[in-house]
Design a protein around this motif. Structure first.
Motif, PDB file in Angstrom:
ATOM      1  N   ASP A   1     -45.655  18.237   1.512  1.00  0.00           N
ATOM      2  CA  ASP A   1     -45.834  19.762   2.423  1.00  0.00           C
ATOM      3  C   ASP A   1     -46.477  20.048   2.865  1.00  0.00           C
ATOM      4  O   ASP A   1     -48.093  19.594   2.565  1.00  0.00           O
ATOM      5  CB  ASP A   1     -45.090  20.376   1.336  1.00  0.00           C
TER       6      ASP A   1
ATOM      7  N   GLN B   1     -49.354  22.323   2.202  1.00  0.00           N
ATOM      8  CA  GLN B   1     -50.302  22.189   1.138  1.00  0.00           C
ATOM      9  C   GLN B   1     -51.328  20.455   0.416  1.00  0.00           C
ATOM     10  O   GLN B   1     -52.208  20.729   1.420  1.00  0.00           O
ATOM     11  CB  GLN B   1     -49.932  23.068   0.044  1.00  0.00           C
TER      12      GLN B   1
ATOM     13  N   GLU C   1     -40.085  26.683  -2.336  1.00  0.00           N
ATOM     14  CA  GLU C   1     -38.781  26.108  -3.156  1.00  0.00           C
ATOM     15  C   GLU C   1     -37.391  25.993  -1.896  1.00  0.00           C
ATOM     16  O   GLU C   1     -36.730  25.302  -1.591  1.00  0.00           O
ATOM     17  CB  GLU C   1     -37.744  26.802  -3.953  1.00  0.00           C
TER      18      GLU C   1
ATOM     19  N   LYS D   1     -36.295  23.645  -0.232  1.00  0.00           N
ATOM     20  CA  LYS D   1     -35.128  22.557  -0.041  1.00  0.00           C
ATOM     21  C   LYS D   1     -33.850  22.641   0.117  1.00  0.00           C
ATOM     22  O   LYS D   1     -32.880  23.613  -0.740  1.00  0.00           O
ATOM     23  CB  LYS D   1     -35.048  22.428  -1.929  1.00  0.00           C
TER      24      LYS D   1
ATOM     25  N   GLY E   1     -41.631  18.624  -7.282  1.00  0.00           N
ATOM     26  CA  GLY E   1     -40.227  18.253  -7.062  1.00  0.00           C
ATOM     27  C   GLY E   1     -39.786  18.589  -5.642  1.00  0.00           C
ATOM     28  O   GLY E   1     -38.965  18.271  -5.639  1.00  0.00           O
ATOM     29  N   VAL E   2     -40.386  19.775  -5.359  1.00  0.00           N
ATOM     30  CA  VAL E   2     -39.581  20.244  -4.065  1.00  0.00           C
ATOM     31  C   VAL E   2     -39.379  18.533  -3.053  1.00  0.00           C
ATOM     32  O   VAL E   2     -38.802  18.321  -2.216  1.00  0.00           O
ATOM     33  CB  VAL E   2     -40.587  21.363  -3.582  1.00  0.00           C
TER      34      VAL E   2
ATOM     35  N   ASP F   1     -37.577  15.884  -4.126  1.00  0.00           N
ATOM     36  CA  ASP F   1     -35.749  16.190  -4.430  1.00  0.00           C
ATOM     37  C   ASP F   1     -35.237  15.937  -2.729  1.00  0.00           C
ATOM     38  O   ASP F   1     -34.480  15.374  -2.484  1.00  0.00           O
ATOM     39  CB  ASP F   1     -35.392  17.251  -4.588  1.00  0.00           C
TER      40      ASP F   1
ATOM     41  N   THR G   1     -47.606  14.513  -6.952  1.00  0.00           N
ATOM     42  CA  THR G   1     -48.745  15.571  -6.821  1.00  0.00           C
ATOM     43  C   THR G   1     -48.574  17.193  -8.050  1.00  0.00           C
ATOM     44  O   THR G   1     -49.758  17.372  -7.921  1.00  0.00           O
ATOM     45  CB  THR G   1     -48.689  15.903  -5.810  1.00  0.00           C
ATOM     46  N   THR G   2     -48.187  16.937  -8.644  1.00  0.00           N
ATOM     47  CA  THR G   2     -47.668  18.196  -9.412  1.00  0.00           C
ATOM     48  C   THR G   2     -47.271  17.741 -11.235  1.00  0.00           C
ATOM     49  O   THR G   2     -46.820  16.251 -10.940  1.00  0.00           O
ATOM     50  CB  THR G   2     -46.301  19.333  -9.535  1.00  0.00           C
TER      51      THR G   2
ATOM     52  N   SER H   1     -40.364  15.405 -12.519  1.00  0.00           N
ATOM     53  CA  SER H   1     -38.614  15.046 -11.213  1.00  0.00           C
ATOM     54  C   SER H   1     -38.126  13.947 -11.069  1.00  0.00           C
ATOM     55  O   SER H   1     -37.908  12.787 -10.116  1.00  0.00           O
ATOM     56  CB  SER H   1     -38.886  16.263 -10.838  1.00  0.00           C
TER      57      SER H   1
ATOM     58  N   LYS I   1     -32.736  11.713  -9.268  1.00  0.00           N
ATOM     59  CA  LYS I   1     -32.161  12.881  -9.472  1.00  0.00           C
ATOM     60  C   LYS I   1     -32.757  13.534  -7.752  1.00  0.00           C
ATOM     61  O   LYS I   1     -34.301  13.913  -7.701  1.00  0.00           O
ATOM     62  CB  LYS I   1     -32.074  14.038  -9.887  1.00  0.00           C
TER      63      LYS I   1
ATOM     64  N   LYS J   1     -28.501  26.567  -6.711  1.00  0.00           N
ATOM     65  CA  LYS J   1     -29.306  25.359  -7.201  1.00  0.00           C
ATOM     66  C   LYS J   1     -28.875  23.809  -6.907  1.00  0.00           C
ATOM     67  O   LYS J   1     -28.323  23.624  -8.428  1.00  0.00           O
ATOM     68  CB  LYS J   1     -30.792  25.922  -8.104  1.00  0.00           C
TER      69      LYS J   1
ATOM     70  N   VAL K   1     -55.065  13.963  -8.667  1.00  0.00           N
ATOM     71  CA  VAL K   1     -54.492  14.338  -7.477  1.00  0.00           C
ATOM     72  C   VAL K   1     -53.989  16.297  -8.177  1.00  0.00           C
ATOM     73  O   VAL K   1     -54.356  16.765  -7.388  1.00  0.00           O
ATOM     74  CB  VAL K   1     -53.114  14.294  -6.630  1.00  0.00           C
TER      75      VAL K   1
ATOM     76  N   THR L   1     -56.871  19.403  -8.310  1.00  0.00           N
ATOM     77  CA  THR L   1     -56.223  20.627  -6.967  1.00  0.00           C
ATOM     78  C   THR L   1     -55.117  21.174  -7.459  1.00  0.00           C
ATOM     79  O   THR L   1     -54.983  22.214  -6.235  1.00  0.00           O
ATOM     80  CB  THR L   1     -56.331  19.631  -5.177  1.00  0.00           C
TER      81      THR L   1
HETATM   82  N1  LIG Z   1     -35.268  15.560 -10.018  1.00  0.00           N
HETATM   83  C1  LIG Z   1     -35.630  15.761 -10.937  1.00  0.00           C
HETATM   84  O1  LIG Z   1     -35.222  15.473 -11.904  1.00  0.00           O
HETATM   85  C2  LIG Z   1     -36.152  17.080 -11.135  1.00  0.00           C
HETATM   86  C3  LIG Z   1     -36.766  17.496 -12.812  1.00  0.00           C
HETATM   87  C4  LIG Z   1     -37.706  19.179 -12.962  1.00  0.00           C
HETATM   88  C5  LIG Z   1     -37.947  19.467 -10.917  1.00  0.00           C
HETATM   89  N2  LIG Z   1     -37.257  19.525 -10.134  1.00  0.00           N
HETATM   90  C6  LIG Z   1     -37.152  20.281  -9.213  1.00  0.00           C
HETATM   91  O2  LIG Z   1     -38.624  20.026  -8.838  1.00  0.00           O
HETATM   92  C7  LIG Z   1     -38.806  21.210  -7.789  1.00  0.00           C
HETATM   93  C8  LIG Z   1     -40.099  21.563  -8.554  1.00  0.00           C
HETATM   94  O3  LIG Z   1     -41.184  20.943  -8.444  1.00  0.00           O
HETATM   95  P1  LIG Z   1     -43.167  21.765  -8.793  1.00  0.00           P
HETATM   96  O4  LIG Z   1     -42.825  22.915  -9.494  1.00  0.00           O
HETATM   97  O5  LIG Z   1     -43.826  20.499  -8.507  1.00  0.00           O
HETATM   98  O6  LIG Z   1     -42.867  22.679  -7.593  1.00  0.00           O
HETATM   99  P2  LIG Z   1     -43.445  22.372  -6.107  1.00  0.00           P
HETATM  100  O7  LIG Z   1     -43.195  20.493  -5.475  1.00  0.00           O
HETATM  101  O8  LIG Z   1     -42.748  23.652  -4.630  1.00  0.00           O
HETATM  102  O9  LIG Z   1     -44.880  22.137  -6.044  1.00  0.00           O
HETATM  103  C9  LIG Z   1     -45.955  23.274  -6.397  1.00  0.00           C
HETATM  104  C10 LIG Z   1     -46.899  23.870  -4.643  1.00  0.00           C
HETATM  105  O10 LIG Z   1     -48.318  23.317  -5.840  1.00  0.00           O
HETATM  106  C11 LIG Z   1     -48.139  22.743  -4.341  1.00  0.00           C
HETATM  107  N3  LIG Z   1     -48.873  21.461  -4.682  1.00  0.00           N
HETATM  108  C12 LIG Z   1     -48.626  20.480  -4.871  1.00  0.00           C
HETATM  109  N4  LIG Z   1     -49.534  19.746  -5.404  1.00  0.00           N
HETATM  110  C13 LIG Z   1     -50.300  19.963  -5.140  1.00  0.00           C
HETATM  111  C14 LIG Z   1     -51.629  19.282  -5.624  1.00  0.00           C
HETATM  112  N5  LIG Z   1     -51.990  17.977  -6.266  1.00  0.00           N
HETATM  113  N6  LIG Z   1     -52.816  20.394  -5.715  1.00  0.00           N
HETATM  114  C15 LIG Z   1     -52.842  21.364  -4.882  1.00  0.00           C
HETATM  115  N7  LIG Z   1     -51.721  21.994  -4.201  1.00  0.00           N
HETATM  116  C16 LIG Z   1     -50.650  21.419  -4.846  1.00  0.00           C
HETATM  117  C17 LIG Z   1     -47.096  22.646  -3.127  1.00  0.00           C
HETATM  118  O11 LIG Z   1     -47.602  22.786  -2.100  1.00  0.00           O
HETATM  119  C18 LIG Z   1     -46.580  24.099  -4.167  1.00  0.00           C
HETATM  120  O12 LIG Z   1     -47.049  24.938  -3.077  1.00  0.00           O
HETATM  121  C19 LIG Z   1     -37.936  22.452  -8.836  1.00  0.00           C
HETATM  122  O13 LIG Z   1     -36.910  22.454  -6.790  1.00  0.00           O
HETATM  123  C20 LIG Z   1     -36.821  21.548  -9.141  1.00  0.00           C
HETATM  124  O14 LIG Z   1     -35.252  21.907  -9.342  1.00  0.00           O
HETATM  125  C21 LIG Z   1     -36.344  17.863 -10.171  1.00  0.00           C
END
Ligand SMILES: NC(=O)c1ccc[n+]([C@@H]2O[C@H](COP(=O)([O-])OP(=O)(O)OC[C@H]3O[C@@H](n4cnc5c(N)ncnc54)[C@H](O)[C@@H]3O)[C@@H](O)[C@H]2O)c1
Ligand SMILES: [Zn+2]
Length: 368
Positions: free
Chosen positions: A46, A48, A77, A80, A109-110, A113, A133-134, A141, A146, A155, A173, A176
């Motif tokens: 993404d 960012q 989100e 997705k 996770g976005v 997925d 990276t989160t 995730s 999945k 969702k 990572v 940040t």
């Molecule tokens: N597949 C699965 O088993 C599973 C399990 C749990 C959640 N999910 C899904 O995961 C999603 C949520 O994931 P999320 O919480 O990671 O959100 P996300 O992917 O939107 O990340 C959150 C924010 O952090 C930013 N970011 C990411 N890595 C960064 C870094 N290292 N430094 C600075 N900024 C960073 C992103 O740009 C984004 O703005 C939901 O859609 C949820 O449904 C999937």
């Protein structure tokens, strides 16, 4: 030729290589080339993450003589979506990614997925590698396979199980990542502890101060332990069959999803909604599943120390109940709840009498 045939295909035993090491992103290229026999890479991320970590990832891939191109989606989100998935298909076509190619998902996770589903559907399935990276993606995730997108009706409604060929976890990572996002990821750690691994819960409890301060060693340890806990569950029940153990990972998610949907996926992060969901599921577990009151209190105290919310923010009881009924995991109209019977053990989802649910929601701050 008989009219009725029963055909047995060989079982598809997907293999994932999982590597957890600080600084691993710099060795992404060699990880990819040792994991899949690919020469062409679509690096999906993404905006960012592209700005922060895209150049390092791309340089590592190209340094390993992989023909890598970066494809960037907007963050959040809303990516997705069918629209972004279709954009990815177009981009993969433009790149000429064939069966010998690999998708690398770099992001939270976005991105995981969405890019995982793009890989599952492109040419009926090409391999993918997940680089979470989160903290949420690292602890939850990125393992389990999945993948999917959201639809206007809800969702994660369209998706596929598609195990990544590799998962590369670099705790560096997280340096940040905004603190609020780190806290949201810790909610899934508490979930994993309450629902499947009591030792993980106790570790998080003992190291709560370090986790709240985002100390790298503590974060890396909960990442390792959470991945191990999730793998143990997912290996036994990869496709979340009714009655299989994987549903335990939805502890806190019945209300969590309802809150996110009611608030339009803006006000609360997923982990924050799950934290509130666990506070309510914990109370229901004491009432309906024999969880010791002492252990419910430990859960809530840990959520508090990690800076996570436990109260429902200004949402009406009626709105929440309506959403909970519509949750796709409910069957025949009755909402089902994963409850914790004792620390580290969640039950299969079960229906809970409506009056208990209403009382617990009101207690947690839902508007009458
Ligand atoms: N597949 C699965 O088993 C599973 C399990 C749990 C959640 N999910 C899904 O995961 C999603 C949520 O994931 P999320 O919480 O990671 O959100 P996300 O992917 O939107 O990340 C959150 C924010 O952090 C930013 N970011 C990411 N890595 C960064 C870094 N290292 N430094 C600075 N900024 C960073 C992103 O740009 C984004 O703005 C939901 O859609 C949820 O449904 C999937
Ligand atoms: Zn979750």
């Amino acid at each position: 030729v008989p009219r009725d045939l029963e055909v047995r295909y060989p079982p598809q035993r997907a293999v994932s290589r999982i590597r957890i090491a600080p600084g691993a992103l710099r060795r992404l290229g060699s990880f990819v080339s040792h994991t899949v026999p690919a020469s062409r890479v679509a690096l999906i991320t993404d905006a960012q993450v592209a700005a922060l970590h895209g150049p390092a990832a791309l340089a590592s891939l190209r340094g390993a003589r992989l023909a890598a191109e970066m494809i960037v989606v907007p963050r959040g989100e809303r990516s997705k979506s069918v629209r972004q998935l279709a954009r990815l298909w177009d981009a993969l076509g433009t790149l000429g990614l064939d069966r010998s190619g690999v998708v690398v998902a770099l992001g939270g996770g976005v991105v995981g997925d969405l890019a995982g589903f793009a890989a599952a559907s492109w040419l009926r399935g090409v391999p993918w590698i997940c680089v979470p990276t989160t903290l949420l993606a690292q602890v939850d995730s990125s393992v389990g396979g999945k993948t999917g997108i959201d639809l206007p009706a809800g969702k994660n409604l369209a998706g596929a199980f598609h195990q990544p060929a590799g998962v590369l976890v670099d705790a560096d990572v997280l340096g940040t990542l905004p603190p609020r996002q780190v806290r949201a990821g810790l909610a899934e750690v508490v979930k994993m502890g309450m629902a499947v691994d009591g030792a993980l819960f106790r570790f998080a409890e003992t190291h709560a101060a370090d986790l709240a301060l985002r100390r790298p060693e503590a974060l890396e340890e909960v990442v390792r332990r959470s991945i191990a806990a999730k793998l143990a569950v997912v290996r036994r029940d990869p496709h979340e069959r009714p009655g299989g153990g994987r549903a335990a990972l939805n502890y806190g998610h019945t209300l969590g999803h309802a809150l996110e949907a009611t608030l339009g996926y803006r006000r609360l992060l997923h982990g924050e909604a799950v934290a509130i969901g666990m506070a309510v599921a914990g109370a229901l577990s004491v009432r309906g599943a024999g969880l010791a009151e002492r252990d419910r209190a430990r859960q809530d105290a840990l959520l508090e120390r990690l800076g996570l919310p436990r109260r429902i923010p200004g949402v009406s009881l009626a709105a929440l109940l309506a959403r909970i009924q519509r949750d796709k995991k409910g069957r025949a109209g009755a909402a089902r709840w994963v409850l914790t019977t004792r620390m580290g053990h969640a039950s299969v989802p079960r229906s809970i009498p409506g009056r208990l649910v209403e009382a617990a929601l009101l207690d947690a701050g839902a508007r009458p």
